[in-house]
Design a protein around this motif. Structure first.
Motif, PDB file in Angstrom:
ATOM      1  N   GLU A 110       0.838  -1.201   0.000  1.00 21.03           N
ATOM      2  CA  GLU A 110       0.000   0.000   0.000  1.00 21.03           C
ATOM      3  C   GLU A 110       0.873   1.252   0.000  1.00 21.03           C
ATOM      4  O   GLU A 110       1.752   1.405   0.844  1.00 21.03           O
ATOM      5  CB  GLU A 110      -0.920   0.005   1.219  1.00 21.03           C
ATOM      6  CG  GLU A 110      -1.941  -1.115   1.215  1.00 21.03           C
ATOM      7  CD  GLU A 110      -2.940  -0.993   0.077  1.00 21.03           C
ATOM      8  OE1 GLU A 110      -3.286   0.141  -0.310  1.00 21.03           O
ATOM      9  OE2 GLU A 110      -3.367  -2.045  -0.433  1.00 21.03           O
ATOM     10  N   ARG A 111       0.640   2.118  -0.960  1.00 19.37           N
ATOM     11  CA  ARG A 111       1.416   3.357  -1.065  1.00 19.37           C
ATOM     12  C   ARG A 111       1.286   4.215   0.187  1.00 19.37           C
ATOM     13  O   ARG A 111       2.244   4.861   0.614  1.00 19.37           O
ATOM     14  CB  ARG A 111       0.967   4.166  -2.285  1.00 19.37           C
ATOM     15  CG  ARG A 111       1.341   3.534  -3.591  1.00 19.37           C
ATOM     16  CD  ARG A 111       0.826   4.345  -4.775  1.00 19.37           C
ATOM     17  NE  ARG A 111       1.141   3.664  -6.017  1.00 19.37           N
ATOM     18  CZ  ARG A 111       2.262   3.831  -6.693  1.00 19.37           C
ATOM     19  NH1 ARG A 111       3.164   4.662  -6.254  1.00 19.37           N
ATOM     20  NH2 ARG A 111       2.478   3.165  -7.804  1.00 19.37           N
ATOM     21  N   GLU A 112       0.093   4.226   0.760  1.00 19.56           N
ATOM     22  CA  GLU A 112      -0.165   5.094   1.915  1.00 19.56           C
ATOM     23  C   GLU A 112       0.651   4.702   3.143  1.00 19.56           C
ATOM     24  O   GLU A 112       0.945   5.555   3.982  1.00 19.56           O
ATOM     25  CB  GLU A 112      -1.665   5.073   2.276  1.00 19.56           C
ATOM     26  CG  GLU A 112      -2.566   5.574   1.178  1.00 19.56           C
ATOM     27  CD  GLU A 112      -2.817   4.532   0.070  1.00 19.56           C
ATOM     28  OE1 GLU A 112      -3.163   4.954  -1.042  1.00 19.56           O
ATOM     29  OE2 GLU A 112      -2.639   3.319   0.311  1.00 19.56           O
ATOM     30  N   SER A 113       1.025   3.440   3.251  1.00 25.87           N
ATOM     31  CA  SER A 113       1.737   3.004   4.459  1.00 25.87           C
ATOM     32  C   SER A 113       3.215   2.704   4.203  1.00 25.87           C
ATOM     33  O   SER A 113       3.937   2.339   5.118  1.00 25.87           O
ATOM     34  CB  SER A 113       1.063   1.765   5.043  1.00 25.87           C
ATOM     35  OG  SER A 113       1.086   0.709   4.114  1.00 25.87           O
ATOM     36  N   TYR A 114       3.688   2.859   2.979  1.00 17.03           N
ATOM     37  CA  TYR A 114       5.089   2.588   2.670  1.00 17.03           C
ATOM     38  C   TYR A 114       5.946   3.821   2.951  1.00 17.03           C
ATOM     39  O   TYR A 114       5.608   4.930   2.522  1.00 17.03           O
ATOM     40  CB  TYR A 114       5.238   2.173   1.197  1.00 17.03           C
ATOM     41  CG  TYR A 114       6.686   1.976   0.792  1.00 17.03           C
ATOM     42  CD1 TYR A 114       7.391   0.867   1.224  1.00 17.03           C
ATOM     43  CD2 TYR A 114       7.339   2.915  -0.003  1.00 17.03           C
ATOM     44  CE1 TYR A 114       8.726   0.677   0.865  1.00 17.03           C
ATOM     45  CE2 TYR A 114       8.663   2.736  -0.363  1.00 17.03           C
ATOM     46  CZ  TYR A 114       9.341   1.624   0.083  1.00 17.03           C
ATOM     47  OH  TYR A 114      10.649   1.462  -0.273  1.00 17.03           O
ATOM     48  N   ARG A 115       7.020   3.641   3.668  1.00 18.30           N
ATOM     49  CA  ARG A 115       7.967   4.718   3.981  1.00 18.30           C
ATOM     50  C   ARG A 115       9.390   4.195   3.773  1.00 18.30           C
ATOM     51  O   ARG A 115       9.645   3.003   3.950  1.00 18.30           O
ATOM     52  CB  ARG A 115       7.826   5.190   5.432  1.00 18.30           C
ATOM     53  CG  ARG A 115       6.470   5.726   5.793  1.00 18.30           C
ATOM     54  CD  ARG A 115       6.166   7.022   5.060  1.00 18.30           C
ATOM     55  NE  ARG A 115       4.883   7.569   5.407  1.00 18.30           N
ATOM     56  CZ  ARG A 115       3.745   7.310   4.778  1.00 18.30           C
ATOM     57  NH1 ARG A 115       3.736   6.489   3.764  1.00 18.30           N
ATOM     58  NH2 ARG A 115       2.611   7.865   5.157  1.00 18.30           N
ATOM     59  N   PHE A 116      10.303   5.080   3.446  1.00 17.88           N
ATOM     60  CA  PHE A 116      11.695   4.689   3.321  1.00 17.88           C
ATOM     61  C   PHE A 116      12.581   5.873   3.668  1.00 17.88           C
ATOM     62  O   PHE A 116      12.146   7.012   3.724  1.00 17.88           O
ATOM     63  CB  PHE A 116      12.000   4.161   1.910  1.00 17.88           C
ATOM     64  CG  PHE A 116      12.037   5.239   0.851  1.00 17.88           C
ATOM     65  CD1 PHE A 116      13.228   5.801   0.464  1.00 17.88           C
ATOM     66  CD2 PHE A 116      10.863   5.686   0.271  1.00 17.88           C
ATOM     67  CE1 PHE A 116      13.249   6.797  -0.503  1.00 17.88           C
ATOM     68  CE2 PHE A 116      10.882   6.681  -0.694  1.00 17.88           C
ATOM     69  CZ  PHE A 116      12.082   7.242  -1.079  1.00 17.88           C
TER      70      PHE A 116
END
Length: 119
Positions: A110-116
């Motif tokens: 999910e784009r909304e929950s992906y972080r890097f």
């Protein structure tokens, strides 16, 4: 992102050209899922022990899981899985008298929950 997670039978250590496999996946996949090649990250894990079906010990296996962000068409995900399957078969060879099983799964993150973070 995208992430390529590869687990392979320990017996394939000498017959699975992992570096060439990764290079070719990183070259072929970006055009399929519209992601820059520099974003691809692959990692490999050797499987020391596995159990198939009713205990068939004549099988070596490669399991590939690709994690991509949501938004790709089902056709693009299917094409990615097929391309990676074919590249795996090209670069992994079971020893004589053994069988090779290759499994490829494309998962969406999910784009909304992906972080890097990167430096």
């Amino acid at each position: 992102m995208p992430f390529v997670h590869v687990e392979y039978s320990e017996r394939l250590t000498e017959t699975f050209d992992r570096q060439t496999f990764a290079r070719e996946v990183h070259a072929a996949a970006p055009g399929i899922v519209d992601a820059p090649a520099v974003a691809f990250k692959s990692r490999f894990r050797r499987i020391e022990e596995s159990y198939f079906g009713e205990g068939d010990d004549g099988i070596d296996a490669v399991f590939v899981q690709l994690s991509i962000l949501t938004g790709r068409t089902p056709e693009a995900r299917e094409r990615l899985a097929e391309t990676v399957r074919d590249l795996t078969l090209k670069h992994a060879t079971a020893a004589e008298g053994r069988r090779l099983h290759v499994m490829v799964e494309v998962r969406e993150m999910e784009r909304e929950s992906y972080r890097f973070h990167k430096d």
